[in-house]
Write a protein that holds these residues in place. Sequence first.
Motif, PDB file in Angstrom:
ATOM      1  N   UNK A  21      -0.885  37.948  36.456  1.00  0.00           N
ATOM      2  CA  UNK A  21      -2.581  38.361  36.713  1.00  0.00           C
ATOM      3  C   UNK A  21      -3.199  38.135  38.297  1.00  0.00           C
ATOM      4  N   UNK A  22      -2.996  37.180  38.718  1.00  0.00           N
ATOM      5  CA  UNK A  22      -3.550  37.282  40.242  1.00  0.00           C
ATOM      6  C   UNK A  22      -3.077  38.109  41.341  1.00  0.00           C
ATOM      7  N   UNK A  23      -1.880  38.745  41.241  1.00  0.00           N
ATOM      8  CA  UNK A  23      -1.308  39.678  42.022  1.00  0.00           C
ATOM      9  C   UNK A  23      -1.760  40.965  41.875  1.00  0.00           C
ATOM     10  N   UNK A  24      -2.017  41.190  40.850  1.00  0.00           N
ATOM     11  CA  UNK A  24      -2.703  42.622  39.798  1.00  0.00           C
ATOM     12  C   UNK A  24      -3.917  42.993  40.421  1.00  0.00           C
ATOM     13  N   UNK A  25      -4.400  41.445  41.310  1.00  0.00           N
ATOM     14  CA  UNK A  25      -6.725  41.880  41.757  1.00  0.00           C
ATOM     15  C   UNK A  25      -5.895  41.439  43.158  1.00  0.00           C
ATOM     16  N   UNK A  26      -5.408  41.754  43.670  1.00  0.00           N
ATOM     17  CA  UNK A  26      -5.144  41.446  45.444  1.00  0.00           C
ATOM     18  C   UNK A  26      -5.449  42.770  46.095  1.00  0.00           C
ATOM     19  N   UNK A  27      -5.169  44.035  45.243  1.00  0.00           N
ATOM     20  CA  UNK A  27      -5.543  45.656  46.487  1.00  0.00           C
ATOM     21  C   UNK A  27      -7.199  45.262  45.891  1.00  0.00           C
ATOM     22  N   UNK A  28      -7.435  45.136  45.174  1.00  0.00           N
ATOM     23  CA  UNK A  28      -9.062  45.012  45.244  1.00  0.00           C
ATOM     24  C   UNK A  28      -9.276  44.048  46.682  1.00  0.00           C
ATOM     25  N   UNK A  29      -8.933  42.581  46.861  1.00  0.00           N
ATOM     26  CA  UNK A  29      -9.294  41.735  47.259  1.00  0.00           C
ATOM     27  C   UNK A  29      -8.986  42.557  48.865  1.00  0.00           C
ATOM     28  N   UNK A  30      -7.540  43.170  49.432  1.00  0.00           N
ATOM     29  CA  UNK A  30      -7.977  44.545  50.292  1.00  0.00           C
ATOM     30  C   UNK A  30      -9.029  45.353  50.263  1.00  0.00           C
ATOM     31  N   UNK A  31      -9.182  45.991  49.964  1.00  0.00           N
ATOM     32  CA  UNK A  31     -10.404  46.597  50.317  1.00  0.00           C
ATOM     33  C   UNK A  31     -11.689  46.320  50.430  1.00  0.00           C
ATOM     34  N   UNK A  32     -11.860  44.935  48.943  1.00  0.00           N
ATOM     35  CA  UNK A  32     -13.688  44.752  49.425  1.00  0.00           C
ATOM     36  C   UNK A  32     -13.092  43.615  51.173  1.00  0.00           C
ATOM     37  N   UNK A  33     -12.155  43.054  51.273  1.00  0.00           N
ATOM     38  CA  UNK A  33     -12.093  42.881  53.100  1.00  0.00           C
ATOM     39  C   UNK A  33     -12.419  43.360  54.474  1.00  0.00           C
ATOM     40  N   UNK A  34     -11.968  44.992  53.517  1.00  0.00           N
ATOM     41  CA  UNK A  34     -12.213  45.756  54.262  1.00  0.00           C
ATOM     42  C   UNK A  34     -13.563  46.297  55.091  1.00  0.00           C
ATOM     43  N   UNK A  35     -13.856  47.262  53.588  1.00  0.00           N
ATOM     44  CA  UNK A  35     -15.579  47.163  53.399  1.00  0.00           C
ATOM     45  C   UNK A  35     -16.205  46.145  54.002  1.00  0.00           C
ATOM     46  N   UNK A  36     -15.964  44.810  54.762  1.00  0.00           N
ATOM     47  CA  UNK A  36     -16.766  43.390  54.756  1.00  0.00           C
ATOM     48  C   UNK A  36     -17.053  43.659  56.082  1.00  0.00           C
ATOM     49  N   UNK A  37     -15.562  44.495  57.011  1.00  0.00           N
ATOM     50  CA  UNK A  37     -15.551  44.269  58.278  1.00  0.00           C
ATOM     51  C   UNK A  37     -16.245  45.521  58.620  1.00  0.00           C
TER      52      UNK A  37
END
Length: 396
Positions: free
Chosen positions: A117-133
Amino acid sequence: MTEQVPLAVIAKEWGRIGVLGFGGPPAHILLLRRLCVERRGWLAASEFEDGIAATNLLPGPASTQLAIFTAWRVRGTAGALVGGAAFILPGLVLILLLAALFLAGDPPRWVLGAAAGAGAAVAAVAVQAASALVPASLLRSGAGPARVRWACYLLAGAAAAILTGPWLVLVLVGAGAAEIAFRRRGRRISRTGDTAPPRAEGDPPRAALPLLVPGLAATGGLGALAWVAFKVGALSYGGGFVIIPLMQQDAVHRYHWMTDGQFLNAVALGQITPGPVVQTVSVVGYAAAGVLGGLLAAAVAFAPSFLFVLFGAAHFDRLRANTAVQDFLTGAGPAVIGAIAGSALPLALALHHPWQYAVLALAALWLLALRRAVVPCLLGAGVLGVLAVLSGLPLP
């Protein structure tokens, strides 16, 4: 240095931040500022802000380097070593314990469900990290042709993350070098009658280039692990999340230390534990060679941060004023953002079951639409994974 702070105090205070530092660099910066500027008064606010600016110019985990730098400011080399170690060790111990649980030969189904479950969310975390920059990087790039180059660097970084894996660093360095060339040419043209090459104001970070074909990687085993960890610690520009494309190809496809699912778990553990996201490399090390591998990976990945500060802190003001360094980061920055965003595609493709894609969609809604925090997102995704497997849904 404002005063000789006892090493025991440094160990206690930086260790406390290492224990409480959930949430990545923003949380670390906040806690360090409260300690050094507001509560203890060891540093002036301007000194602290200068430290943030200087450490953000360096490759590797910026918040770790800030922790080492602030400890160096209050107690020199000994303070840097003690403070840096105290900041890193709590998260390292916790993430190795969790790695032993999540990567065990026959873990309980609920553990596997939480990981999936946690691993499934990681792709969204990557997009969020990029958008914040993106906003700060766009502002830094300028307008006109510079904005076009920014977009090109962004696309190049995204393509490299998807297609080239561990050789992404070549694209990052290339983007930085290209921006130096463009801006130097623009300055030369703007000088009426100036046909001679301008005086070099400093060189971009080139030391990495001869190291890109190391003998160690060819040996496999601990040598290969040390090389992967070195890339993470010394060649990653732009924050912790760029380590994902740097590691994934090596850890999963080249050396087969982990499966795609286990790599997703490693990234999730790096996010939900205190301390820097670079701790993820310790999980890769554990998968490759047990506890010894985890400790080796951490030591190699964090050693450059200590060396950058111990040998460079006295020159940080000159580094910040160096035109070539600034130009390099202006070009490398959007390539890093593209790489972080691009890493979301292989991370998403590593998922196996429809319920994991449903978790990913909920995570994207939480992070990108509602703009909420990462740690609750990953913890919630883990809970959804537990509920999924307890209800009979398949595991990866």
